[in-house]
Design a protein around this motif. Structure first.
Motif, PDB file in Angstrom:
ATOM      1  N   TYR A  85       7.278 -54.892 -12.093  1.00 57.60           N
ATOM      2  CA  TYR A  85       7.599 -55.641 -10.868  1.00 57.60           C
ATOM      3  C   TYR A  85       6.497 -56.607 -10.469  1.00 57.60           C
ATOM      4  O   TYR A  85       6.711 -57.484  -9.645  1.00 57.60           O
ATOM      5  CB  TYR A  85       7.979 -54.703  -9.719  1.00 57.60           C
ATOM      6  CG  TYR A  85       6.878 -53.833  -9.145  1.00 57.60           C
ATOM      7  CD1 TYR A  85       5.924 -54.342  -8.271  1.00 57.60           C
ATOM      8  CD2 TYR A  85       6.812 -52.477  -9.454  1.00 57.60           C
ATOM      9  CE1 TYR A  85       4.931 -53.545  -7.733  1.00 57.60           C
ATOM     10  CE2 TYR A  85       5.819 -51.666  -8.920  1.00 57.60           C
ATOM     11  CZ  TYR A  85       4.880 -52.198  -8.062  1.00 57.60           C
ATOM     12  OH  TYR A  85       3.894 -51.407  -7.534  1.00 57.60           O
ATOM     13  N   SER A 128       4.667 -50.578 -12.093  1.00 60.56           N
ATOM     14  CA  SER A 128       3.639 -51.622 -12.094  1.00 60.56           C
ATOM     15  C   SER A 128       2.661 -51.562 -13.263  1.00 60.56           C
ATOM     16  O   SER A 128       1.861 -52.465 -13.417  1.00 60.56           O
ATOM     17  CB  SER A 128       2.840 -51.552 -10.793  1.00 60.56           C
ATOM     18  OG  SER A 128       2.147 -50.328 -10.716  1.00 60.56           O
ATOM     19  N   TYR A 187      12.410 -55.748  -0.162  1.00 64.02           N
ATOM     20  CA  TYR A 187      13.333 -55.908  -1.299  1.00 64.02           C
ATOM     21  C   TYR A 187      14.789 -56.123  -0.872  1.00 64.02           C
ATOM     22  O   TYR A 187      15.654 -56.266  -1.737  1.00 64.02           O
ATOM     23  CB  TYR A 187      13.268 -54.676  -2.204  1.00 64.02           C
ATOM     24  CG  TYR A 187      12.149 -54.678  -3.251  1.00 64.02           C
ATOM     25  CD1 TYR A 187      11.236 -55.723  -3.337  1.00 64.02           C
ATOM     26  CD2 TYR A 187      12.027 -53.629  -4.156  1.00 64.02           C
ATOM     27  CE1 TYR A 187      10.226 -55.699  -4.291  1.00 64.02           C
ATOM     28  CE2 TYR A 187      11.028 -53.605  -5.120  1.00 64.02           C
ATOM     29  CZ  TYR A 187      10.124 -54.646  -5.182  1.00 64.02           C
ATOM     30  OH  TYR A 187       9.126 -54.632  -6.134  1.00 64.02           O
ATOM     31  N   HIS A 247      -0.116 -42.136 -10.895  1.00 61.22           N
ATOM     32  CA  HIS A 247       0.370 -40.816 -11.314  1.00 61.22           C
ATOM     33  C   HIS A 247       1.768 -40.988 -11.899  1.00 61.22           C
ATOM     34  O   HIS A 247       2.455 -41.979 -11.644  1.00 61.22           O
ATOM     35  CB  HIS A 247       0.376 -39.845 -10.127  1.00 61.22           C
ATOM     36  CG  HIS A 247       1.227 -40.299  -8.992  1.00 61.22           C
ATOM     37  ND1 HIS A 247       0.919 -41.404  -8.209  1.00 61.22           N
ATOM     38  CD2 HIS A 247       2.397 -39.841  -8.507  1.00 61.22           C
ATOM     39  CE1 HIS A 247       1.851 -41.576  -7.295  1.00 61.22           C
ATOM     40  NE2 HIS A 247       2.765 -40.642  -7.466  1.00 61.22           N
ATOM     41  N   ARG A 256       5.191 -38.315  -0.753  1.00 61.26           N
ATOM     42  CA  ARG A 256       4.601 -39.448  -0.036  1.00 61.26           C
ATOM     43  C   ARG A 256       4.688 -39.235   1.470  1.00 61.26           C
ATOM     44  O   ARG A 256       3.799 -39.639   2.219  1.00 61.26           O
ATOM     45  CB  ARG A 256       5.284 -40.755  -0.468  1.00 61.26           C
ATOM     46  CG  ARG A 256       4.570 -42.001  -0.021  1.00 61.26           C
ATOM     47  CD  ARG A 256       4.759 -43.147  -0.973  1.00 61.26           C
ATOM     48  NE  ARG A 256       3.885 -43.073  -2.114  1.00 61.26           N
ATOM     49  CZ  ARG A 256       2.677 -43.620  -2.196  1.00 61.26           C
ATOM     50  NH1 ARG A 256       2.177 -44.270  -1.167  1.00 61.26           N
ATOM     51  NH2 ARG A 256       1.955 -43.510  -3.281  1.00 61.26           N
TER      52      ARG A 256
HETATM   53  N1  LIG Z   1      14.615 -40.635   2.264  1.00 63.94           N
HETATM   54  C1  LIG Z   1      14.319 -39.486   1.696  1.00 63.94           C
HETATM   55  O1  LIG Z   1      14.962 -38.478   1.937  1.00 63.94           O
HETATM   56  C2  LIG Z   1      13.168 -39.411   0.740  1.00 63.94           C
HETATM   57  C3  LIG Z   1      12.843 -38.193   0.118  1.00 63.94           C
HETATM   58  C4  LIG Z   1      11.780 -38.178  -0.800  1.00 63.94           C
HETATM   59  C5  LIG Z   1      11.082 -39.354  -1.065  1.00 63.94           C
HETATM   60  N2  LIG Z   1      11.422 -40.509  -0.409  1.00 63.94           N
HETATM   61  C6  LIG Z   1      10.702 -41.777  -0.668  1.00 63.94           C
HETATM   62  O2  LIG Z   1      10.770 -42.035  -2.052  1.00 63.94           O
HETATM   63  C7  LIG Z   1       9.603 -42.719  -2.455  1.00 63.94           C
HETATM   64  C8  LIG Z   1       8.981 -42.007  -3.629  1.00 63.94           C
HETATM   65  O3  LIG Z   1       8.477 -40.765  -3.161  1.00 63.94           O
HETATM   66  P1  LIG Z   1       7.459 -39.936  -4.038  1.00 63.94           P
HETATM   67  O4  LIG Z   1       6.983 -38.799  -3.205  1.00 63.94           O
HETATM   68  O5  LIG Z   1       8.074 -39.701  -5.355  1.00 63.94           O
HETATM   69  O6  LIG Z   1       6.267 -40.996  -4.079  1.00 63.94           O
HETATM   70  P2  LIG Z   1       5.245 -41.503  -5.158  1.00 63.94           P
HETATM   71  O7  LIG Z   1       5.252 -40.569  -6.340  1.00 63.94           O
HETATM   72  O8  LIG Z   1       3.981 -41.737  -4.457  1.00 63.94           O
HETATM   73  O9  LIG Z   1       5.843 -42.899  -5.611  1.00 63.94           O
HETATM   74  C9  LIG Z   1       5.726 -44.114  -4.965  1.00 63.94           C
HETATM   75  C10 LIG Z   1       6.304 -45.128  -5.945  1.00 63.94           C
HETATM   76  O10 LIG Z   1       6.545 -46.379  -5.326  1.00 63.94           O
HETATM   77  C11 LIG Z   1       6.413 -47.345  -6.334  1.00 63.94           C
HETATM   78  N3  LIG Z   1       6.231 -48.684  -5.788  1.00 63.94           N
HETATM   79  C12 LIG Z   1       5.287 -49.106  -4.912  1.00 63.94           C
HETATM   80  N4  LIG Z   1       5.457 -50.436  -4.665  1.00 63.94           N
HETATM   81  C13 LIG Z   1       6.528 -50.828  -5.402  1.00 63.94           C
HETATM   82  C14 LIG Z   1       7.212 -52.061  -5.561  1.00 63.94           C
HETATM   83  N5  LIG Z   1       6.837 -53.177  -4.901  1.00 63.94           N
HETATM   84  N6  LIG Z   1       8.288 -52.097  -6.384  1.00 63.94           N
HETATM   85  C15 LIG Z   1       8.704 -50.997  -7.041  1.00 63.94           C
HETATM   86  N7  LIG Z   1       8.112 -49.795  -6.922  1.00 63.94           N
HETATM   87  C16 LIG Z   1       7.034 -49.716  -6.113  1.00 63.94           C
HETATM   88  C17 LIG Z   1       5.191 -46.906  -7.112  1.00 63.94           C
HETATM   89  O11 LIG Z   1       5.234 -47.492  -8.392  1.00 63.94           O
HETATM   90  P3  LIG Z   1       3.877 -47.894  -9.227  1.00 63.94           P
HETATM   91  O12 LIG Z   1       2.928 -46.720  -9.095  1.00 63.94           O
HETATM   92  O13 LIG Z   1       4.374 -48.088 -10.603  1.00 63.94           O
HETATM   93  O14 LIG Z   1       3.340 -49.122  -8.582  1.00 63.94           O
HETATM   94  C18 LIG Z   1       5.411 -45.397  -7.150  1.00 63.94           C
HETATM   95  O15 LIG Z   1       6.131 -45.023  -8.308  1.00 63.94           O
HETATM   96  C19 LIG Z   1       8.680 -42.798  -1.225  1.00 63.94           C
HETATM   97  O16 LIG Z   1       8.842 -44.077  -0.631  1.00 63.94           O
HETATM   98  C20 LIG Z   1       9.224 -41.702  -0.338  1.00 63.94           C
HETATM   99  O17 LIG Z   1       8.960 -41.948   1.016  1.00 63.94           O
HETATM  100  C21 LIG Z   1      12.444 -40.550   0.473  1.00 63.94           C
END
Ligand SMILES: NC(=O)c1ccc[n+]([C@@H]2O[C@H](COP(=O)([O-])OP(=O)(O)OC[C@H]3O[C@@H](n4cnc5c(N)ncnc54)[C@H](OP(=O)(O)O)[C@@H]3O)[C@@H](O)[C@H]2O)c1
Length: 338
Positions: free
Chosen positions: A191, A172, A220, A320, A41
């Motif tokens: 959610y 979702s 949240y 996805h 993301r």
């Molecule tokens: N801090 C760090 O080091 C780090 C490292 C890697 C990733 N991340 C973060 O981790 C997250 C996931 O990354 P990814 O690359 O795996 O992304 P991703 O596959 O695009 O996943 C995004 C997820 O967020 C969920 N989501 C959106 N709105 C939501 C809500 N209101 N309540 C609960 N879930 C919700 C979506 O769920 P649905 O599709 O089911 O709606 C989806 O599963 C991102 O925010 C990313 O920035 C952080």
């Protein structure tokens, strides 16, 4: 070499697959011929112009890769030309070649396809560092994972199950929730339809979460703290719901709870809390679980790297399940699954 270059930043951004200078590995780095990288993301944010790479990092997108070592820096030990590896990057993965500090390189775990390994390092390091090293998730505890169908979520479900935790997820779509359950989640919460603050304890004998892995942030914060069990830890790794919120300190104190935020990309390369330290833990503690098949990469689809814009749309549109992998043409197995 060729790489994806952001021609016009935006959502969606415009990309070109074009010639750029080859990276030169430093003495402590290896040069990898990239077979695959994967969409995170953070890449969407960077492509939109909102998430500049940290100082010194490649301006090219891409936080992880798998491939074959093509060159080894003078000070590097433990790796040789021809080794099949995957690596955690600060940038530069959307390319045919990338230079990376040797401390951020991992072997491809036994039984994992080289192309699929391109989607492993970022989720493996993020989940292991936050759930295990930071939150100390233990057997018998309950963890709530927001976004169970994400790349991060699909790894977190498996890691938490492997550690003997009770796993609750939010997502979702009914299909995503079903697939989270198949992957090991004990409690699944839509959610959009239900409030996890009440739905989790209702399904968990009245008990809240000992650990919450949160990707939403501000929106949240209050509800996450209300869901924590006594002594619980809220680990925030994403800000999809904003960056600024009021913290109810009284609610936190009554639970003797903790709120922690972390990012992987901005960590130093070496030293305490560094990428290299996390990679070493992942290799020693998580890789045996992957090699044994207890934890596996969950791949939504494999898209050819020059078509990265299509892969970004897939992630931006949602729906996805797991990682969208980007395969370098002629470097690995044919694109499949999408
Ligand atoms: N801090 C760090 O080091 C780090 C490292 C890697 C990733 N991340 C973060 O981790 C997250 C996931 O990354 P990814 O690359 O795996 O992304 P991703 O596959 O695009 O996943 C995004 C997820 O967020 C969920 N989501 C959106 N709105 C939501 C809500 N209101 N309540 C609960 N879930 C919700 C979506 O769920 P649905 O599709 O089911 O709606 C989806 O599963 C991102 O925010 C990313 O920035 C952080």
């Amino acid at each position: 070499m060729k790489a994806i270059v952001v021609e016009r930043p935006g959502s969606p951004a415009e990309f070109t697959w074009t010639e750029v200078p080859d990276p030169e590995p430093a003495a402590d780095e290896v040069l990898i011929d990239v077979a695959a990288t994967a969409v995170n993301r953070a890449d969407l944010l960077q492509a939109a112009g909102h998430y500049p790479p940290p100082p010194g990092a490649s301006p090219i997108l891409g936080l992880e890769c798998a491939g074959t070592i093509a060159q080894v820096g003078a000070d590097v030990t433990g790796w040789a030309v021809g080794d099949q590896v995957c690596a955690l990057l600060a940038g530069g993965g959307y390319a045919e070649r990338v230079a990376v500090p040797a401390g951020q390189v991992l072997p491809v775990p036994a039984g994992v396809d080289l192309v699929h390994a391109g989607g492993l390092p970022e989720v493996a390091c993020t989940v292991w560092s936050n759930l295990v090293l930071t939150a100390g998730l233990r057997a018998g505890q309950t963890v709530l994972i927001h976004g169970g169908g994400s790349g991060i979520g699909t790894m977190a479900i498996q890691v938490a199950k492997a550690r003997g935790a009770t796993v609750a997820v939010t997502a979702s779509r009914a299909e995503t929730l079903d697939r989270c359950r198949e992957l090991g989640a004990d409690i699944v919460i839509d959610y959009r339809a239900d409030d996890f603050v009440t739905a989790l304890p209702a399904a968990n004998g009245g008990r809240g979460a000992d650990v919450i892995l949160d990707v939403i942030g501000a929106k949240y914060l209050t509800r996450n703290i209300a869901t924590l069990a006594d002594g619980g830890r809220l680990v925030i790794i994403g800000m999809q719901g904003g960056t600024t919120a009021e913290l109810d300190i009284n609610a936190l104190m009554r639970r003797r709870a903790g709120v922690i935020g972390t990012t992987l990309r901005s960590r130093p390369g070496t030293g305490p809390g560094s990428k290299a330290e996390i990679v070493a833990h992942v290799r020693a503690e998580l890789w045996p679980l992957v090699s044994a098949g207890a934890v596996r990469p969950v791949i939504d689809s494999v898209v050819d790297l020059p078509d990265a814009a299509r892969a970004h749309r897939r992630v931006a549109d949602g729906g996805h399940f797991g990682k969208v992998v980007l395969r370098v043409p002629d470097a690995g197995a044919p694109a499949a699954g999408n």
